[in-house]
Design an enzyme around this catalytic site. Sequence first.
Site, PDB file in Angstrom:
ATOM      1  N   SER A  50       0.839  -1.196   0.000  1.00 23.15           N
ATOM      2  CA  SER A  50       0.000   0.000   0.000  1.00 23.15           C
ATOM      3  C   SER A  50       0.875   1.247   0.000  1.00 23.15           C
ATOM      4  O   SER A  50       0.594   2.216  -0.716  1.00 23.15           O
ATOM      5  CB  SER A  50      -0.922   0.013   1.229  1.00 23.15           C
ATOM      6  OG  SER A  50      -1.800  -1.081   1.204  1.00 23.15           O
ATOM      7  N   GLU A  51       1.933   1.245   0.835  1.00 26.27           N
ATOM      8  CA  GLU A  51       2.891   2.344   0.841  1.00 26.27           C
ATOM      9  C   GLU A  51       4.299   1.840   1.110  1.00 26.27           C
ATOM     10  O   GLU A  51       4.485   0.793   1.746  1.00 26.27           O
ATOM     11  CB  GLU A  51       2.546   3.405   1.900  1.00 26.27           C
ATOM     12  CG  GLU A  51       1.378   4.307   1.566  1.00 26.27           C
ATOM     13  CD  GLU A  51       0.077   3.823   2.148  1.00 26.27           C
ATOM     14  OE1 GLU A  51      -0.987   4.290   1.709  1.00 26.27           O
ATOM     15  OE2 GLU A  51       0.113   2.945   3.036  1.00 26.27           O
ATOM     16  N   THR A  52       5.257   2.611   0.620  1.00 20.42           N
ATOM     17  CA  THR A  52       6.677   2.445   0.920  1.00 20.42           C
ATOM     18  C   THR A  52       7.193   3.797   1.386  1.00 20.42           C
ATOM     19  O   THR A  52       6.815   4.834   0.830  1.00 20.42           O
ATOM     20  CB  THR A  52       7.453   1.993  -0.337  1.00 20.42           C
ATOM     21  OG1 THR A  52       6.969   0.706  -0.742  1.00 20.42           O
ATOM     22  CG2 THR A  52       8.946   1.909  -0.068  1.00 20.42           C
TER      23      THR A  52
END
Length: 281
Positions: A50-52
Amino acid sequence: MTTEPRSFPTSIVDVFAERPLQGNQLAIVHDASSLTDAQMQAIALETNYSETTFITRSSQGEADVRIFTPTAELPFAGHPTVGTAWELTRGLGSITLNLKVGPVPVVFQDGVGWMIPPPVEFLEPLDRATAANLVELSEADLAEDLPVEIAQVGPKFVIIPVRSLQALRRARLSLDVHTALLSEDNPVLSAFVVCSEPYTEDADFATRMFFVAGGLREDPATGSANTAFAAYLRKHRGPLGDVVVDQGFEINRDSRLYLKVEDKIQVGGRVQPVFQGELRI
């Protein structure tokens, strides 16, 4: 002439997870100041979480951090904030992350990371019929005692209360309706479906979060959406104190978020480290 690949220390943690291999996965890239925006975006697509996050500077008590989904940079997101704060402190003490939205403090107490998120803004609400269609439900599936709202805390969320866990389980994002709601000044609009029937006996609510980032997705645990939800609860039900939220159960990533629904909203959770290595590009 072949260029030698560069190496960047990289970690993966599970955020809002009571144990490893639950919660929301987060990849964290250290010493990332030399990476270009395009490289950060490509790495986020490579991890496909979903996010980095990318730590571009860190010192005692603070760090500069950027957050990318597989398709875009975000000014703020909850699980990347808590997870990156844990990585930099190993879950001890406090730290302030300087994000695109501004500074966000995180304090660790008894194994739980508590962030003090940016303020929530409530926008022009969405009508109930469109909100129900957005998640492929009927108006009869929506709760009668709580309204549909659109809240912004960096990302924008349509908060859609439903009357039962059974309705929550049937929810699906309609790509056609979602696309129709987007505009140039509103490129990110996610659906956050909530109900007061939790999955577990000691929780207060169950939630699901749907969004589009390189395709339809469901988020296992969403700190920013739960920030908006805490403000929503405070607005419609007043200060409730401690609230426990279940999320991610439908996609086998059981997650637990702790909310403080008070004058000052806080969102908390546990972080589980699962991987350390290096990224080579």
